[in-house]
Scaffold this active site. Sequence first.
Site, PDB file in Angstrom:
ATOM      1  N   ASP A   1      10.218  -0.996  46.343  1.00 33.92           N
ATOM      2  CA  ASP A   1      11.078  -1.125  45.466  1.00 33.92           C
ATOM      3  C   ASP A   1      12.519  -1.305  45.912  1.00 33.92           C
ATOM      4  O   ASP A   1      13.423  -2.234  45.789  1.00 33.92           O
ATOM      5  CB  ASP A   1      11.255   0.059  44.354  1.00 33.92           C
ATOM      6  CG  ASP A   1       9.960  -0.088  43.416  1.00 33.92           C
ATOM      7  OD1 ASP A   1       9.040  -0.953  43.658  1.00 33.92           O
ATOM      8  OD2 ASP A   1      10.021   0.647  42.420  1.00 33.92           O
TER       9      ASP A   1
ATOM     10  N   SER B   1       8.663   8.025  36.542  1.00 36.42           N
ATOM     11  CA  SER B   1       7.280   7.590  36.696  1.00 36.42           C
ATOM     12  C   SER B   1       6.258   7.745  35.437  1.00 36.42           C
ATOM     13  O   SER B   1       6.343   8.868  34.841  1.00 36.42           O
ATOM     14  CB  SER B   1       6.348   8.157  37.850  1.00 36.42           C
ATOM     15  OG  SER B   1       5.101   7.896  37.952  1.00 36.42           O
TER      16      SER B   1
ATOM     17  N   GLU C   1       3.475   8.572  35.641  1.00 33.90           N
ATOM     18  CA  GLU C   1       2.701   9.826  35.939  1.00 33.90           C
ATOM     19  C   GLU C   1       2.892  11.217  35.156  1.00 33.90           C
ATOM     20  O   GLU C   1       2.353  11.901  35.120  1.00 33.90           O
ATOM     21  CB  GLU C   1       2.725   9.979  37.230  1.00 33.90           C
ATOM     22  CG  GLU C   1       1.796   8.999  38.154  1.00 33.90           C
ATOM     23  CD  GLU C   1       0.315   8.997  37.865  1.00 33.90           C
ATOM     24  OE1 GLU C   1      -0.175  10.024  37.460  1.00 33.90           O
ATOM     25  OE2 GLU C   1      -0.682   7.927  38.051  1.00 33.90           O
TER      26      GLU C   1
ATOM     27  N   TYR D   1       2.614  15.404  41.861  1.00 35.85           N
ATOM     28  CA  TYR D   1       3.560  14.557  41.990  1.00 35.85           C
ATOM     29  C   TYR D   1       4.141  14.134  40.683  1.00 35.85           C
ATOM     30  O   TYR D   1       5.359  13.975  40.512  1.00 35.85           O
ATOM     31  CB  TYR D   1       3.172  13.174  42.336  1.00 35.85           C
ATOM     32  CG  TYR D   1       3.797  11.903  42.421  1.00 35.85           C
ATOM     33  CD1 TYR D   1       4.863  11.605  43.221  1.00 35.85           C
ATOM     34  CD2 TYR D   1       3.402  11.038  41.384  1.00 35.85           C
ATOM     35  CE1 TYR D   1       5.544  10.548  42.917  1.00 35.85           C
ATOM     36  CE2 TYR D   1       4.293   9.924  41.014  1.00 35.85           C
ATOM     37  CZ  TYR D   1       5.419   9.465  41.786  1.00 35.85           C
ATOM     38  OH  TYR D   1       6.028   8.583  41.672  1.00 35.85           O
TER      39      TYR D   1
ATOM     40  N   HIS E   1       3.723  -0.595  39.303  1.00 35.24           N
ATOM     41  CA  HIS E   1       4.411  -2.114  39.613  1.00 35.24           C
ATOM     42  C   HIS E   1       3.907  -2.218  41.108  1.00 35.24           C
ATOM     43  O   HIS E   1       4.059  -1.320  41.968  1.00 35.24           O
ATOM     44  CB  HIS E   1       5.819  -2.080  39.396  1.00 35.24           C
ATOM     45  CG  HIS E   1       6.565  -1.121  39.609  1.00 35.24           C
ATOM     46  ND1 HIS E   1       6.580   0.325  39.359  1.00 35.24           N
ATOM     47  CD2 HIS E   1       7.460  -1.028  40.891  1.00 35.24           C
ATOM     48  CE1 HIS E   1       7.516   1.050  39.793  1.00 35.24           C
ATOM     49  NE2 HIS E   1       7.844   0.364  40.719  1.00 35.24           N
TER      50      HIS E   1
ATOM     51  N   VAL F   1      -4.037   1.635  45.849  1.00 34.13           N
ATOM     52  CA  VAL F   1      -5.142   1.241  45.423  1.00 34.13           C
ATOM     53  C   VAL F   1      -5.103  -0.267  45.337  1.00 34.13           C
ATOM     54  O   VAL F   1      -5.961  -1.099  45.861  1.00 34.13           O
ATOM     55  CB  VAL F   1      -5.932   1.731  44.237  1.00 34.13           C
ATOM     56  CG1 VAL F   1      -5.102   1.364  43.074  1.00 34.13           C
ATOM     57  CG2 VAL F   1      -7.474   1.325  44.066  1.00 34.13           C
TER      58      VAL F   1
END
Length: 341
Positions: free
Chosen positions: A13, A139, A141, A163, A193, A203
């Site tokens: 980013d 995030s 997450e 995290y 993203h 991944v």
Amino acid sequence: MKKTLITGITGQDGSYLAELLLSKGYEVHGVIRRSSSINTRRIEHLSHSARLDITHDPTQVGERLYLHVADLTDASSLNYVMRTVRPDEVYHLAAQSQVRVSFDIPEYTGNATALGTLRLLDAMRDAGLDHTKFYQASSSEMFGKAQEIPQKETTPFYPRSPYGVAKLFAFWTAKNYREAYNLFICNGILFNHESPRRGETFVTRKITRGLANIIAGSQDKIYLGNLEAKRDWGYAPDFVEAMYLMMQAQKPDDYVIATGETHSIREFLDEAFGLAGLDWKKYIEIDNRLFRPTEADILLGDASKAKRELGWEPKVKFKELVRIMVEADCKAVGVTLKKAN
């Protein structure tokens, strides 16, 4: 000329954001960590030389581009950079950002990702930068065990990793400093993203680079964990544009940035290997060590607020994203993507 400070400028980013802000006439200052190995390949095309060996602080490496050595775990270095640069805008993108790794190094993840945000905000306040705008990279997450689908700005948080917990601390710290000190601070709650600049341990990039290596004959298998996890995958340059738009708004706020589509890792494999006419089941091995102790099973974002208030919409969706990444990795390893008939 506006000055901006980007933490994490050498990341995916950060590199796209540096390009965007340079194109808009900004003077860009980036923060990098001191390391025995040089990790500036994502921004080398923006510099005067092909190798960015930062030997002192600050260092001009390109037209209107400067790098500073500092660390999120070291408050004095952050204070020095903030007082030296005195930026108009700060984009805080740096973090220990590997979700699976955060289970192995939870203390460091909290120190860098959570407390690092606190240190940076305090450095900004200590420097007397009351009119500096601040972007906090939050995030998806943080939603973790999703309490509703899709997730939007009002969805309750339920992080499922160290995290996610660290990012939630940073989110609430940014929100608190905004309200307590009347600062212009935005939280961008970005869903996954990706791009050809994504780290190869993530991944999506693990799949696309692995596929390219398989076509080239230099790799036989790709080892993955949970193939059923579903994510809302967007294109990093689109999401970086959303960051910029948040900072140009009349007032600071928090925004979900997402595509509104969710796809499993299995679907990503279908799409990527389908571009090469290959059956991914012949090349994928499941490694139980890659499973997370707790998983965020389905993340799907509702970015209607960003569309309504910022005029932002994603330009690249899932299929095009996968193609962009596969083609880039094939080019990088010197093979041609030819789908079998």
